[in-house]
Design an enzyme around this catalytic site. Sequence first.
Site, PDB file in Angstrom:
ATOM      1  N   ARG A  96       0.838  -1.212   0.000  1.00  0.00           N
ATOM      2  CA  ARG A  96       0.000   0.000   0.000  1.00  0.00           C
ATOM      3  C   ARG A  96       0.865   1.250   0.000  1.00  0.00           C
ATOM      4  NH1 ARG A  96      -1.809   2.936   4.151  1.00  0.00           N
ATOM      5  NH2 ARG A  96      -0.828   1.516   5.625  1.00  0.00           N
ATOM      6  N   CYS A 149       5.451  -7.556   6.724  1.00  0.00           N
ATOM      7  CA  CYS A 149       5.203  -8.520   7.806  1.00  0.00           C
ATOM      8  C   CYS A 149       4.693  -9.844   7.252  1.00  0.00           C
ATOM      9  CB  CYS A 149       4.218  -7.951   8.828  1.00  0.00           C
ATOM     10  SG  CYS A 149       4.962  -6.671   9.856  1.00  0.00           S
ATOM     11  N   HIS A 173       1.401  -9.575  15.517  1.00  0.00           N
ATOM     12  CA  HIS A 173       1.312  -8.130  15.263  1.00  0.00           C
ATOM     13  C   HIS A 173       0.974  -7.404  16.558  1.00  0.00           C
ATOM     14  CE1 HIS A 173       0.942  -7.947  10.666  1.00  0.00           C
ATOM     15  NE2 HIS A 173       1.756  -6.961  10.997  1.00  0.00           N
TER      16      HIS A 173
HETATM   17  N1  PCA Z   1       4.773  -3.640  10.233  1.00  0.00           N
HETATM   18  C1  PCA Z   1       4.643  -3.703   8.792  1.00  0.00           C
HETATM   19  C2  PCA Z   1       6.035  -3.950   8.296  1.00  0.00           C
HETATM   20  C3  PCA Z   1       6.948  -3.675   9.441  1.00  0.00           C
HETATM   21  C4  PCA Z   1       6.072  -3.590  10.613  1.00  0.00           C
HETATM   22  O1  PCA Z   1       6.440  -3.483  11.799  1.00  0.00           O
HETATM   23  C5  PCA Z   1       3.613  -4.729   8.339  1.00  0.00           C
HETATM   24  O2  PCA Z   1       2.636  -4.982   9.085  1.00  0.00           O
HETATM   25  O3  PCA Z   1       3.745  -5.266   7.253  1.00  0.00           O
END
Ligand code: PCA
Length: 216
Positions: A96, A149, A173
């Site tokens: 994105r 991620c 996450h």
């Molecule tokens: N979050 C991003 C990439 C690095 C991070 O900490 C993600 O959710 O893709």
Amino acid sequence: MSLPVSTAPVLVTGFEPFAGAASNPSWRVAQALHGHNIGGIAIVAACLPTAFGQSLVRLRALLDNYQPQMLVCLGLAGGRSAICIERIAINLIDARIPDNEGEQPIDVPVVAGAVAAYFSTLPIKTMCRAIRALGIPSEISHSAGTFVCNQVMYGGLHMAHASGKGMRAGFIHLPWATGEGVPSLDDNMMVAAIEEAIAVALECPCDVREVGGSIY
Ligand code: PCA
């Protein structure tokens, strides 16, 4: 005779800041756990570049170096209100925003020709339940997104399956940290949550059977 128990470490990764942010709680949390010992198993932490071209190169080198028994990757998902244990990684990148090297791939696979998706091989519901028991919000997530991620979760599981060494792997996450966005959690809470999640994952080869699904 008891089975041999691996004393190989647990590798916990976090990410560099991205999208112009000054820091990333995922790396702070991973860093805080570096050197901890859970039931005789060492935790080693490393920071991954938030860049499609480098993230899996670095992860490959870390796996070769540490030969961990378990890989727990952390990332920031600003806007989420709970510690999200990811269930699935998909073989798709659809960025994105540009990554930290200015790359913005759209609709390309993480690994060309490989399977469409991998499930986490961590006991995700057991981990979620254990975090909630600490009074910290946690939920199962069915999308790790389509940015770096998800790429790292997919890549880590792909490497784990390919190596045949039985390394378990998954992704968590995190919400924003206090002062960095809303909703948020304190760094200390997130460190406690991840440490507990790793502890139960090391103890539990199988997951509990309880509802973790959602309609979205
Ligand atoms: N979050 C991003 C990439 C690095 C991070 O900490 C993600 O959710 O893709």
